[in-house]
Design an enzyme around this catalytic site. Structure first.
Site, PDB file in Angstrom:
ATOM      1  N   LYS A 228       0.079  11.808   5.463  1.00  0.00           N
ATOM      2  CA  LYS A 228       0.379  10.717   6.413  1.00  0.00           C
ATOM      3  C   LYS A 228       1.028   9.533   5.689  1.00  0.00           C
ATOM      4  O   LYS A 228       2.044   8.991   6.114  1.00  0.00           O
ATOM      5  CB  LYS A 228      -0.937  10.299   7.086  1.00  0.00           C
ATOM      6  CG  LYS A 228      -0.889   9.106   7.990  1.00  0.00           C
ATOM      7  CD  LYS A 228      -1.653   7.875   7.577  1.00  0.00           C
ATOM      8  CE  LYS A 228      -2.919   7.928   6.845  1.00  0.00           C
ATOM      9  NZ  LYS A 228      -3.480   6.666   6.426  1.00  0.00           N
TER      10      LYS A 228
ATOM     11  N   LYS B 202       0.840  -1.206   0.000  1.00  0.00           N
ATOM     12  CA  LYS B 202       0.000   0.000   0.000  1.00  0.00           C
ATOM     13  C   LYS B 202       0.879   1.263   0.000  1.00  0.00           C
ATOM     14  O   LYS B 202       0.568   2.256  -0.672  1.00  0.00           O
ATOM     15  CB  LYS B 202      -0.933  -0.010   1.217  1.00  0.00           C
ATOM     16  CG  LYS B 202      -1.753   1.251   1.394  1.00  0.00           C
ATOM     17  CD  LYS B 202      -2.762   1.504   0.275  1.00  0.00           C
ATOM     18  CE  LYS B 202      -3.459   2.841   0.460  1.00  0.00           C
ATOM     19  NZ  LYS B 202      -4.426   3.140  -0.593  1.00  0.00           N
TER      20      LYS B 202
HETATM   21  P1  NAD Z   1     -12.241   9.116   7.211  1.00  0.00           P
HETATM   22  O1  NAD Z   1     -11.560  10.116   8.062  1.00  0.00           O
HETATM   23  O2  NAD Z   1     -13.326   9.545   6.267  1.00  0.00           O
HETATM   24  O3  NAD Z   1     -12.857   7.930   8.106  1.00  0.00           O
HETATM   25  C1  NAD Z   1     -12.313   7.486   9.300  1.00  0.00           C
HETATM   26  C2  NAD Z   1     -13.454   7.334  10.301  1.00  0.00           C
HETATM   27  O4  NAD Z   1     -12.936   6.766  11.494  1.00  0.00           O
HETATM   28  C3  NAD Z   1     -14.126   8.667  10.648  1.00  0.00           C
HETATM   29  O5  NAD Z   1     -15.520   8.577  10.409  1.00  0.00           O
HETATM   30  C4  NAD Z   1     -13.802   8.844  12.141  1.00  0.00           C
HETATM   31  O6  NAD Z   1     -14.856   9.463  12.864  1.00  0.00           O
HETATM   32  C5  NAD Z   1     -13.612   7.415  12.574  1.00  0.00           C
HETATM   33  N1  NAD Z   1     -12.789   7.256  13.764  1.00  0.00           N
HETATM   34  C6  NAD Z   1     -11.610   7.849  14.058  1.00  0.00           C
HETATM   35  N2  NAD Z   1     -11.147   7.394  15.228  1.00  0.00           N
HETATM   36  C7  NAD Z   1     -12.052   6.487  15.690  1.00  0.00           C
HETATM   37  C8  NAD Z   1     -12.127   5.672  16.832  1.00  0.00           C
HETATM   38  N3  NAD Z   1     -11.181   5.712  17.770  1.00  0.00           N
HETATM   39  N4  NAD Z   1     -13.186   4.840  16.959  1.00  0.00           N
HETATM   40  C9  NAD Z   1     -14.163   4.813  16.010  1.00  0.00           C
HETATM   41  N5  NAD Z   1     -14.150   5.562  14.902  1.00  0.00           N
HETATM   42  C10 NAD Z   1     -13.100   6.399  14.743  1.00  0.00           C
HETATM   43  O7  NAD Z   1     -11.079   8.364   6.416  1.00  0.00           O
HETATM   44  P2  NAD Z   1     -11.219   7.442   5.119  1.00  0.00           P
HETATM   45  O8  NAD Z   1     -11.012   8.295   3.914  1.00  0.00           O
HETATM   46  O9  NAD Z   1     -12.427   6.568   5.236  1.00  0.00           O
HETATM   47  O10 NAD Z   1      -9.888   6.568   5.279  1.00  0.00           O
HETATM   48  C11 NAD Z   1      -9.778   5.509   6.222  1.00  0.00           C
HETATM   49  C12 NAD Z   1      -8.462   4.786   5.984  1.00  0.00           C
HETATM   50  O11 NAD Z   1      -8.446   4.271   4.635  1.00  0.00           O
HETATM   51  C13 NAD Z   1      -7.224   5.690   6.104  1.00  0.00           C
HETATM   52  O12 NAD Z   1      -6.170   4.978   6.664  1.00  0.00           O
HETATM   53  C14 NAD Z   1      -6.934   6.075   4.658  1.00  0.00           C
HETATM   54  O13 NAD Z   1      -5.570   6.398   4.481  1.00  0.00           O
HETATM   55  C15 NAD Z   1      -7.348   4.806   3.931  1.00  0.00           C
HETATM   56  N6  NAD Z   1      -7.783   4.965   2.532  1.00  0.00           N
HETATM   57  C16 NAD Z   1      -8.589   6.005   2.153  1.00  0.00           C
HETATM   58  C17 NAD Z   1      -8.979   6.125   0.811  1.00  0.00           C
HETATM   59  C18 NAD Z   1      -9.852   7.262   0.329  1.00  0.00           C
HETATM   60  O14 NAD Z   1      -9.952   7.470  -0.900  1.00  0.00           O
HETATM   61  N7  NAD Z   1     -10.511   8.010   1.205  1.00  0.00           N
HETATM   62  C19 NAD Z   1      -8.545   5.182  -0.131  1.00  0.00           C
HETATM   63  C20 NAD Z   1      -7.765   4.135   0.286  1.00  0.00           C
HETATM   64  C21 NAD Z   1      -7.379   4.018   1.625  1.00  0.00           C
END
Ligand code: NAD
Length: 299
Positions: A241, A173
């Site tokens: 990050k 990744k």
């Molecule tokens: P996001 O910030 O939209 O979602 C993360 C969620 O986790 C939020 O709703 C937040 O409220 C929740 N959260 C945070 N701490 C928490 C806790 N302690 N307990 C419960 N909930 C908690 O982020 P995202 O875009 O969905 O990304 C999530 C992961 O996937 C990241 O590591 C990101 O790098 C990865 N990712 C994102 C994408 C993208 O296009 N957005 C693509 C591939 C990978």
């Protein structure tokens, strides 16, 4: 066949639609998100909503985490009050967040001590891939755990590959994030370049996309970049990050990533100017700024 219960922790941009797809595939899904309004979409899709991570994970066959960063996953999974405390031996913990490979390895070791099978399974494909269940899923961990989790992965993605032992999924990744950032940087430069020469960027993109310069970034991001729509998608904060993960892991392995280092600096600069909440395609703003072109950062 008995129902397979999945606890899904972290229902954000990616986790929300992924959890809903698991409901559609017939799994019993119980979700938890720190900000409760994020769980509404899961409830609307027919999932259950828990009041805490522990409540969601208790009794689950599989626990999935989809959280922003390494410290978030560590705090939800490990230590006092972490979900590992309540998971039963033989169950699966699948972390699908993008985190540091060394943290993924530590989760696997800690899980092994309590008989929980742990996989790192970060994804690529963005929000669109999550909504359409067309993610690429790169999986690290034991083969037998991978096979056990296969039906879950098949409900979320179309390209699912077991790439190696614990941490290997996160390593791949990190490589993915290196490539995506580099390509966004080059697409941004090309857009600034053709515009500076008075060429219509829409026409340029049309023909570029059909040749060797074609890419998923060009197909999916160029139109919104030209429309100056930087609604996330994948936030600059998260890509910053990830580039921190890439540069640290490259240094650890003694590998030079000159282009990666440069694009990490550009992403950091964009973020330092207050654009962390924009989509990562906003890297265009940074390239424009460096050439004294485009709209100002605040407009
Ligand atoms: P996001 O910030 O939209 O979602 C993360 C969620 O986790 C939020 O709703 C937040 O409220 C929740 N959260 C945070 N701490 C928490 C806790 N302690 N307990 C419960 N909930 C908690 O982020 P995202 O875009 O969905 O990304 C999530 C992961 O996937 C990241 O590591 C990101 O790098 C990865 N990712 C994102 C994408 C993208 O296009 N957005 C693509 C591939 C990978």
């Amino acid at each position: 066949m008995s129902t397979h219960t999945i606890a899904f922790i972290g229902l954000g941009v990616m986790g929300g639609p992924m959890a809903a797809n698991l409901v559609r595939a017939g799994f019993d899904v119980v979700g938890y998100n720190r900000s409760p309004q994020r769980a509404q979409a899961l409830a609307a899709a027919g999932g259950r909503v828990a009041a805490s991570a522990i409540e969601a994970a208790t009794g689950a066959d599989t626990v999935i985490t989809m959280l922003p960063d390494s410290p978030d996953v560590e705090s939800v999974v490990l230590g006092e009050g972490g979900v590992l405390e309540c998971m039963r031996p033989g169950s699966l913990l699948v972390d699908m967040s993008t985190i540091r490979p060394d943290v993924a390895r530590r989760l696997a070791e800690t899980g092994r001590d309590s008989g929980v099978r742990v996989l790192d399974a970060p994804v690529s494909g963005g929000e669109q891939g999550a909504v359409e269940a067309k993610l690429s899923i790169m999986v690290g961990g034991e083969e037998e755990a991978f096979e056990a989790a296969r039906p879950v992965f098949d409900a979320l993605g179309t390209t699912v590959v077991h790439v190696g032992p614990a941490g290997a999924g996160q390593t791949v990744k990190a490589a993915n994030q290196l490539i995506v950032a580099g390509v966004i940087g080059l697409v941004s430069e090309a857009l600034v370049f053709v515009d500076a020469h008075g060429v219509d960027p829409d026409q340029a993109v049309r023909v570029l996309a059909g040749g060797l310069a074609g890419s998923t970034v060009l197909d999916r991001k160029a139109a919104s970049m030209l429309a100056r729509d930087f609604t996330p998608g994948f936030r600059v904060d998260l890509h910053h990050k990830d580039l921190g993960i890439v540069t640290a892991a490259a240094r650890e392995a003694g590998v030079a990533i000159p282009l990666g280092g440069l694009v990490a600096t550009l992403m950091g600069s964009l973020r330092a100017q207050g654009h962390g909440a924009l989509d990562h395609s906003a890297l265009l703003l940074e390239l424009e700024r460096m050439s004294g072109r485009g709209e100002t950062a605040d407009s």
